[in-house]
Motif scaffolding. Structure first.
Motif, mmCIF file in Angstrom:
data_model
loop_
_atom_site.group_PDB
_atom_site.id
_atom_site.type_symbol
_atom_site.label_atom_id
_atom_site.label_comp_id
_atom_site.label_asym_id
_atom_site.label_seq_id
_atom_site.Cartn_x
_atom_site.Cartn_y
_atom_site.Cartn_z
ATOM 1 N N ALA A 1 41.440 17.021 38.899
ATOM 2 C CA ALA A 1 42.104 16.835 40.190
ATOM 3 C C ALA A 1 42.196 15.362 40.556
ATOM 4 N N LEU A 2 41.101 14.630 40.326
ATOM 5 C CA LEU A 2 41.112 13.203 40.640
ATOM 6 C C LEU A 2 42.139 12.460 39.785
ATOM 7 N N LYS A 3 42.226 12.846 38.530
ATOM 8 C CA LYS A 3 43.146 12.166 37.618
ATOM 9 C C LYS A 3 44.597 12.453 37.963
ATOM 10 N N ARG A 4 44.878 13.718 38.286
ATOM 11 C CA ARG A 4 46.261 14.112 38.547
ATOM 12 C C ARG A 4 46.677 13.895 39.997
ATOM 13 N N GLY A 5 45.694 13.813 40.893
ATOM 14 C CA GLY A 5 46.016 13.710 42.312
ATOM 15 C C GLY A 5 46.402 15.031 42.921
ATOM 16 N N GLU A 6 46.057 16.148 42.281
ATOM 17 C CA GLU A 6 46.316 17.475 42.816
ATOM 18 C C GLU A 6 45.209 18.419 42.374
ATOM 19 N N PHE A 7 45.039 19.526 43.137
ATOM 20 C CA PHE A 7 43.924 20.431 42.892
ATOM 21 C C PHE A 7 44.355 21.742 42.237
ATOM 22 N N ARG A 8 45.659 21.981 42.133
ATOM 23 C CA ARG A 8 46.201 23.212 41.545
ATOM 24 C C ARG A 8 45.660 24.442 42.281
ATOM 25 N N THR A 9 45.532 24.329 43.593
ATOM 26 C CA THR A 9 45.014 25.429 44.406
ATOM 27 C C THR A 9 45.855 25.563 45.675
ATOM 28 N N ILE A 10 46.195 26.799 46.007
ATOM 29 C CA ILE A 10 46.942 27.108 47.227
ATOM 30 C C ILE A 10 46.034 27.906 48.151
ATOM 31 N N GLY A 11 45.894 27.453 49.388
ATOM 32 C CA GLY A 11 45.108 28.187 50.372
ATOM 33 C C GLY A 11 45.979 29.181 51.117
ATOM 34 N N VAL A 12 45.414 30.335 51.460
ATOM 35 C CA VAL A 12 46.128 31.355 52.231
ATOM 36 C C VAL A 12 45.284 31.723 53.444
ATOM 37 N N ILE A 13 45.874 31.627 54.629
ATOM 38 C CA ILE A 13 45.215 32.020 55.871
ATOM 39 C C ILE A 13 45.939 33.234 56.437
ATOM 40 N N THR A 14 45.186 34.274 56.771
ATOM 41 C CA THR A 14 45.775 35.459 57.375
ATOM 42 C C THR A 14 44.778 36.088 58.334
ATOM 43 N N PHE A 15 45.288 36.829 59.313
ATOM 44 C CA PHE A 15 44.414 37.468 60.296
ATOM 45 C C PHE A 15 43.730 38.707 59.754
ATOM 46 N N THR A 16 44.465 39.513 59.006
ATOM 47 C CA THR A 16 43.920 40.802 58.617
ATOM 48 C C THR A 16 44.400 41.208 57.231
ATOM 49 N N THR B 1 40.638 23.515 58.820
ATOM 50 C CA THR B 1 39.629 22.504 58.491
ATOM 51 C C THR B 1 38.858 22.902 57.242
ATOM 52 N N ARG B 2 38.463 24.185 57.159
ATOM 53 C CA ARG B 2 37.693 24.637 55.990
ATOM 54 C C ARG B 2 38.522 24.559 54.722
ATOM 55 N N LEU B 3 39.808 24.923 54.822
ATOM 56 C CA LEU B 3 40.652 24.832 53.636
ATOM 57 C C LEU B 3 40.844 23.386 53.207
ATOM 58 N N GLY B 4 40.942 22.465 54.183
ATOM 59 C CA GLY B 4 41.039 21.049 53.833
ATOM 60 C C GLY B 4 39.806 20.577 53.088
ATOM 61 N N GLU B 5 38.629 21.066 53.503
ATOM 62 C CA GLU B 5 37.391 20.690 52.828
ATOM 63 C C GLU B 5 37.303 21.301 51.436
ATOM 64 N N LEU B 6 37.966 22.438 51.227
ATOM 65 C CA LEU B 6 37.932 23.095 49.923
ATOM 66 C C LEU B 6 38.938 22.493 48.947
ATOM 67 N N ALA B 7 39.692 21.516 49.376
ATOM 68 C CA ALA B 7 40.612 20.770 48.509
ATOM 69 C C ALA B 7 41.735 21.653 47.973
ATOM 70 N N VAL B 8 42.764 21.853 48.801
ATOM 71 C CA VAL B 8 43.945 22.602 48.388
ATOM 72 C C VAL B 8 45.162 21.694 48.474
ATOM 73 N N ASP B 9 46.180 22.014 47.684
ATOM 74 C CA ASP B 9 47.418 21.235 47.684
ATOM 75 C C ASP B 9 48.398 21.726 48.739
ATOM 76 N N ALA B 10 48.293 23.013 49.105
ATOM 77 C CA ALA B 10 49.247 23.601 50.042
ATOM 78 C C ALA B 10 48.603 24.803 50.706
ATOM 79 N N ILE B 11 49.171 25.204 51.836
ATOM 80 C CA ILE B 11 48.647 26.338 52.586
ATOM 81 C C ILE B 11 49.792 27.279 52.937
ATOM 82 N N ILE B 12 49.576 28.568 52.694
ATOM 83 C CA ILE B 12 50.500 29.610 53.128
ATOM 84 C C ILE B 12 49.831 30.342 54.275
ATOM 85 N N VAL B 13 50.548 30.445 55.394
ATOM 86 C CA VAL B 13 49.985 31.031 56.605
ATOM 87 C C VAL B 13 50.722 32.327 56.923
#
Length: 329
Positions: free
Chosen positions: A50-65, A107-119
């Motif tokens: 991730a440090l070398k490429r500048g990306e984490f290859r991870t997408i975060g997903v936030i949902t209520f239920t 905030t938690r997803l930012g700490e977990l190092a994601v490249d993008a978030i789907i809400v």
């Protein structure tokens, strides 16, 4: 990596190419490297990558239920599509739909190092939560009315509702009653607005909205009131679960479906064809919504500035046995 290279008799660059899945390595060499990795217990360091490429290859997903069919099927498509593109998915359910919970999830997803978030939630909570994201993190919102503030992927809620109303009117029903979803839901409101507009355009009486909470139990409670109205011959339920409860209430009241009352749902859940009678409904392509969400975040990562606006996934009417001609038509 150097140990693997020595054991396999290749260069460290070749080990890197094999571990990253790059082409151009012959199968014999690839097999040697994989065997050396297994023998030495080597695993690529994802943090270093991730440090070398500048990306984490991870997408975060936030949902209520995860209790609703739409959210689960959309999430399944997101996970499958992300994996096909070489991305992992980090899921963060939000316990209650408050601004503090939404802010905390971001905030938690930012700490977990994601490249993008789907809400997958109502967009007004995003607007009011004073969210601060790292500049590289991209956001796509599913199933919400965000206008041009975010990239949005949604089912054509209004188009699907119009299909339902027009189908019932074409069968000779004088008007169509509506069993709506909760009034704080964008999808429910969009379907209600389209139901009302379709009746107004046809010059028909617009009955009072009967509201549920998406559950079969709420559909049953509302259905008992509708079953008592002899002038109610057609009902458009805002989802299939409420339609299921409505069918039970009509059956208990001795009102036959579709001979006395026609019922149409929305979603086309896998079980809807097994209702009694099989349910006419509006099909939502949840899989396509999920795929387009992943496509949207990947496209944003390659564009500057990112795209905004809404992509609508078409709906279609699935006619089964719960709808028929109006009594006496």
């Amino acid at each position: 990596m150097a140990d693997v290279a020595r054991l396999a008799g290749v260069s460290s660059q070749t080990v890197s190419r094999v571990s990253n899945g790059f082409p151009g390595v012959n199968e014999e060499t690839r097999s040697q490297v994989l065997a050396a990795m297994q023998e030495l217990g080597y695993r690529p360091n994802s943090a270093a990558r991730a440090l070398k490429r500048g990306e984490f290859r991870t997408i975060g997903v936030i949902t209520f239920t995860l209790a609703t069919t739409g959210n689960v099927r959309t999430l399944e498509a997101i996970a499958t599509s992300a994996a096909e593109e070489g991305y992992a998915v980090t899921l963060l359910p939000v316990a209650v739909p408050t601004q503090d919970e939404v802010r905390g999830a971001f905030t938690r997803l930012g700490e977990l190092a994601v490249d993008a978030i789907i809400v997958i939630m109502e967009v007004h909570l995003l607007d009011n939560a004073t969210i601060s994201l790292p500049p590289h993190v991209k956001v796509v919102v599913a199933d919400s009315d965000a206008g041009d503030r975010y990239t949005v992927v949604d089912t054509d809620q209004a188009g699907g509702a119009r299909l339902a109303v027009e189908h019932l009117l074409s069968l000779g029903h004088r008007t169509v009653w509506h069993l709506a979803g909760p009034d704080d839901s964008f999808a429910a409101q969009r379907r209600t607005d389209a139901w009302r507009a379709a009746l107004a355009q046809a010059g028909r009486e617009i009955p009072e909205v009967v509201r549920g909470d998406w559950s079969a139990e709420s559909g049953y409670r509302a259905g008992r009131a509708l079953a008592a109205r002899t002038d109610c011959t057609a009902v458009f339920a805002a989802n299939d679960q409420m339609a299921l409860g409505l069918l039970r209430a009509l059956h208990e009241a001795g009102r036959r479906v579709p001979e006395d009352v026609s019922v149409i749902g929305f979603d086309d859940i896998p079980e809807s064809g097994s209702f009694l009678p099989p349910l006419t409904t509006v099909h939502q392509d949840f899989a396509q919504v999920g795929r387009l969400c992943v496509d949207g975040v990947l496209r944003q990562m390659s564009l500057s500035p990112p795209e905004r606006g809404t992509t609508l996934v078409p709906t279609r009417l699935v006619v089964r046995e719960s709808t028929g001609p109006a009594p006496g038509a």
